[in-house]
Design a protein around this motif. Structure first.
Motif, mmCIF file in Angstrom:
data_model
loop_
_atom_site.group_PDB
_atom_site.id
_atom_site.type_symbol
_atom_site.label_atom_id
_atom_site.label_comp_id
_atom_site.label_asym_id
_atom_site.label_seq_id
_atom_site.Cartn_x
_atom_site.Cartn_y
_atom_site.Cartn_z
ATOM 1 N N SER A 18 8.064 6.407 1.302
ATOM 2 C CA SER A 18 6.461 6.722 0.531
ATOM 3 C C SER A 18 5.738 5.190 0.982
ATOM 4 C CB SER A 18 6.820 6.753 -0.857
ATOM 5 O OG SER A 18 5.542 6.977 -1.451
ATOM 6 N N ILE A 20 3.725 2.241 1.828
ATOM 7 C CA ILE A 20 3.744 1.210 2.764
ATOM 8 C C ILE A 20 4.787 1.362 3.642
ATOM 9 C CG2 ILE A 20 3.751 -1.243 3.102
ATOM 10 C CD1 ILE A 20 2.194 -1.665 0.457
ATOM 11 N N ASP A 39 15.898 4.367 1.223
ATOM 12 C CA ASP A 39 15.268 4.704 0.144
ATOM 13 C C ASP A 39 16.219 5.183 -0.974
ATOM 14 O OD1 ASP A 39 12.163 5.036 -0.068
ATOM 15 O OD2 ASP A 39 13.143 6.096 -1.662
ATOM 16 N N ASN A 86 10.990 -3.680 1.628
ATOM 17 C CA ASN A 86 9.702 -3.229 1.030
ATOM 18 C C ASN A 86 9.846 -2.575 -0.172
ATOM 19 O OD1 ASN A 86 6.791 -2.188 1.409
ATOM 20 N ND2 ASN A 86 8.280 -0.472 1.359
ATOM 21 N N TYR A 152 6.019 -7.957 -13.113
ATOM 22 C CA TYR A 152 5.817 -7.827 -11.598
ATOM 23 C C TYR A 152 5.505 -9.015 -10.933
ATOM 24 C CZ TYR A 152 3.619 -5.266 -7.615
ATOM 25 O OH TYR A 152 3.378 -5.044 -6.526
ATOM 26 N N VAL A 185 -3.308 -1.049 -2.795
ATOM 27 C CA VAL A 185 -2.992 -0.232 -1.635
ATOM 28 C C VAL A 185 -3.034 1.191 -2.173
ATOM 29 C CG1 VAL A 185 -1.761 0.269 0.431
ATOM 30 C CG2 VAL A 185 -1.767 -2.033 -0.631
ATOM 31 N N THR A 187 -1.283 4.276 -2.542
ATOM 32 C CA THR A 187 0.065 4.756 -2.517
ATOM 33 C C THR A 187 0.356 5.405 -3.879
ATOM 34 O OG1 THR A 187 1.445 3.025 -3.337
ATOM 35 C CG2 THR A 187 0.685 2.766 -0.971
HETATM 36 N N1 LIG Z 1 0.634 -0.042 -3.762
HETATM 37 C C1 LIG Z 1 0.143 -1.229 -4.048
HETATM 38 O O1 LIG Z 1 -1.081 -1.632 -4.633
HETATM 39 C C2 LIG Z 1 0.862 -2.400 -3.742
HETATM 40 C C3 LIG Z 1 0.138 -3.609 -3.802
HETATM 41 C C4 LIG Z 1 0.919 -4.777 -3.332
HETATM 42 C C5 LIG Z 1 2.529 -4.759 -3.156
HETATM 43 N N2 LIG Z 1 2.916 -3.435 -3.166
HETATM 44 C C6 LIG Z 1 4.300 -3.427 -2.961
HETATM 45 O O2 LIG Z 1 4.523 -2.706 -1.884
HETATM 46 C C7 LIG Z 1 5.890 -2.245 -1.920
HETATM 47 C C8 LIG Z 1 6.005 -0.483 -1.533
HETATM 48 O O3 LIG Z 1 5.118 -0.040 -2.606
HETATM 49 P P1 LIG Z 1 4.214 1.302 -2.273
HETATM 50 O O4 LIG Z 1 2.921 0.988 -2.908
HETATM 51 O O5 LIG Z 1 4.377 1.620 -1.025
HETATM 52 O O6 LIG Z 1 5.038 2.274 -3.259
HETATM 53 P P2 LIG Z 1 5.645 3.572 -3.346
HETATM 54 O O7 LIG Z 1 5.942 4.173 -4.726
HETATM 55 O O8 LIG Z 1 4.602 4.507 -2.716
HETATM 56 O O9 LIG Z 1 6.903 3.486 -2.367
HETATM 57 C C9 LIG Z 1 8.225 2.647 -2.870
HETATM 58 C C10 LIG Z 1 9.275 3.395 -2.243
HETATM 59 O O10 LIG Z 1 10.450 2.471 -2.750
HETATM 60 C C11 LIG Z 1 11.499 3.493 -3.147
HETATM 61 N N3 LIG Z 1 12.265 2.802 -4.082
HETATM 62 C C12 LIG Z 1 11.936 2.565 -5.414
HETATM 63 N N4 LIG Z 1 13.106 1.986 -5.883
HETATM 64 C C13 LIG Z 1 14.139 1.765 -4.806
HETATM 65 C C14 LIG Z 1 15.394 1.252 -4.982
HETATM 66 N N5 LIG Z 1 15.854 0.562 -5.940
HETATM 67 N N6 LIG Z 1 16.053 1.355 -3.665
HETATM 68 C C15 LIG Z 1 15.470 1.961 -2.621
HETATM 69 N N7 LIG Z 1 14.065 2.441 -2.806
HETATM 70 C C16 LIG Z 1 13.537 2.485 -3.840
HETATM 71 C C17 LIG Z 1 10.743 4.808 -3.496
HETATM 72 O O11 LIG Z 1 11.549 5.835 -3.617
HETATM 73 C C18 LIG Z 1 9.619 4.844 -2.709
HETATM 74 O O12 LIG Z 1 9.675 5.627 -1.473
HETATM 75 C C19 LIG Z 1 6.351 -2.440 -3.142
HETATM 76 O O13 LIG Z 1 7.374 -3.580 -3.173
HETATM 77 C C20 LIG Z 1 5.071 -2.864 -3.824
HETATM 78 O O14 LIG Z 1 5.358 -3.640 -5.024
HETATM 79 C C21 LIG Z 1 2.184 -2.294 -3.530
#
Ligand SMILES: NC(=O)c1ccc[n+]([C@@H]2O[C@H](COP(=O)([O-])OP(=O)(O)OC[C@H]3O[C@@H](n4cnc5c(N)ncnc54)[C@H](O)[C@@H]3O)[C@@H](O)[C@H]2O)c1
Length: 266
Positions: A18, A20, A39, A86, A152, A185, A187
């Motif tokens: 999903s 990023i 994942d 990630n 967080y 982002v 997502t």
């Molecule tokens: N979306 C934002 O605004 C944002 C901003 C800064 C940082 N981030 C970071 O980016 C990274 C990705 O987030 P995203 O926004 O793409 O979120 P997302 O929810 O779209 O994707 C996260 C993915 O991680 C998987 N996941 C969750 N827990 C897990 C585990 N224990 N083991 C394996 N997989 C697991 C989920 O199933 C999902 O597919 C995260 O570390 C998040 O903290 C996101």
């Protein structure tokens, strides 16, 4: 960065199903890398692997006993050259007195343990090749305070500290390690009330593909120990940290404790 420039490389991406992680997996694959999509959602990871012609591993990154299966999948392809650590979650809890033990353990497990276990499991494959690149997803909340989710913020600062402290030793062995620090982002992590509030305030979200650009920047530029921020209107850019004060007693002026980075302040 031309397509094909990661030809023959093996890239492990966690949270690949999903947001990023998905955008990054697609980008690395388009550049020629073979992707191991990891994942906790095994079905979704399988779909990503199917789309990209890669491998998938269903694993919860917080469980150290599952990392050998990830390492084995990478080794079967020749060993990891790239690890994008990630996977991450939020607590959504602002009031620390309302945080349950389970919520706390979960976020520490995914956001912190997942990065440490992933580095520990995959760096040996890179060392065996004499080269490699680890990129961990932190956040702008790894560089600034995000009062809406203090735990967080804690985990994302932890990721930045970890990569900065790991970098010198790994650099001697040909491996880089960096953190990517995106602002908000577009997502599924940004959902419900937060998304509505941001939309109401007219606050634009960053495309996940822009974060994938920063991942590629980290993998290809050769620098290490950096926190690369991703912000609207900016190219991927290394954050410049300030310098906390050093000792100012005459007998200790300019001294750095043995084993600490020389760039510590004088
Ligand atoms: N979306 C934002 O605004 C944002 C901003 C800064 C940082 N981030 C970071 O980016 C990274 C990705 O987030 P995203 O926004 O793409 O979120 P997302 O929810 O779209 O994707 C996260 C993915 O991680 C998987 N996941 C969750 N827990 C897990 C585990 N224990 N083991 C394996 N997989 C697991 C989920 O199933 C999902 O597919 C995260 O570390 C998040 O903290 C996101």
């Amino acid at each position: 960065m031309p397509e094909g420039s990661l030809q023959g490389k093996v890239a492990v991406v966690t949270g690949a199903a999903s947001g990023i992680g998905l955008a990054t997996s697609r980008r690395l694959s388009a550049m020629g890398a073979q992707v191991v999509a990891v994942d906790v959602d095994g079905e979704a990871a399988k779909q990503v692997a199917g789309e990209l012609g890669g491998r998938s591993v269903e694993a919860d990154v917080s469980r150290s006993e599952l990392w050998p299966s990830v390492a084995d999948a990478a080794q079967e392809l020749g060993g990891a050259d790239i690890a994008v650590l990630n996977a991450g979650v939020t607590t959504g809890v602002e009031d620390i007195t309302a945080l349950s033990d389970d919520q706390y353990r979960r976020i520490m497990g995914v956001n912190v343990d997942g990065v440490v276990f992933g580095t520990r499991a995959l760096v040996p494959q890179m060392l065996a090749k004499g080269a490699g690149s680890v990129v961990a997803t932190s956040s702008l909340a790894g560089l600034i305070a995000f009062p809406g989710d203090p735990v967080y913020t804690l985990t994302k600062h932890a990721v930045v500290g970890f990569v900065r402290a790991m970098a010198p030793r790994l650099a001697e062995q040909g491996v880089t390690i960096n953190a990517v620090c995106p602002s908000l982002v577009d997502t599924p992590l940004i959902d419900g009330e937060i998304r509505d509030t941001l939309a109401g305030a007219g606050f634009p979200l960053i495309a996940p593909e822009a974060v994938a650009d920063a991942m590629v920047y980290c993998v290809t530029e050769g620098h290490s120990g950096e926190a690369v921020f991703v912000q609207l209107g900016w190219p991927p850019t290394a954050y410049r940290f300030g310098h906390p004060p050093g000792p100012r007693l005459p007998e200790a002026q300019g001294k750095v404790p043995p084993g600490w980075l020389a760039e510590q302040p004088s």
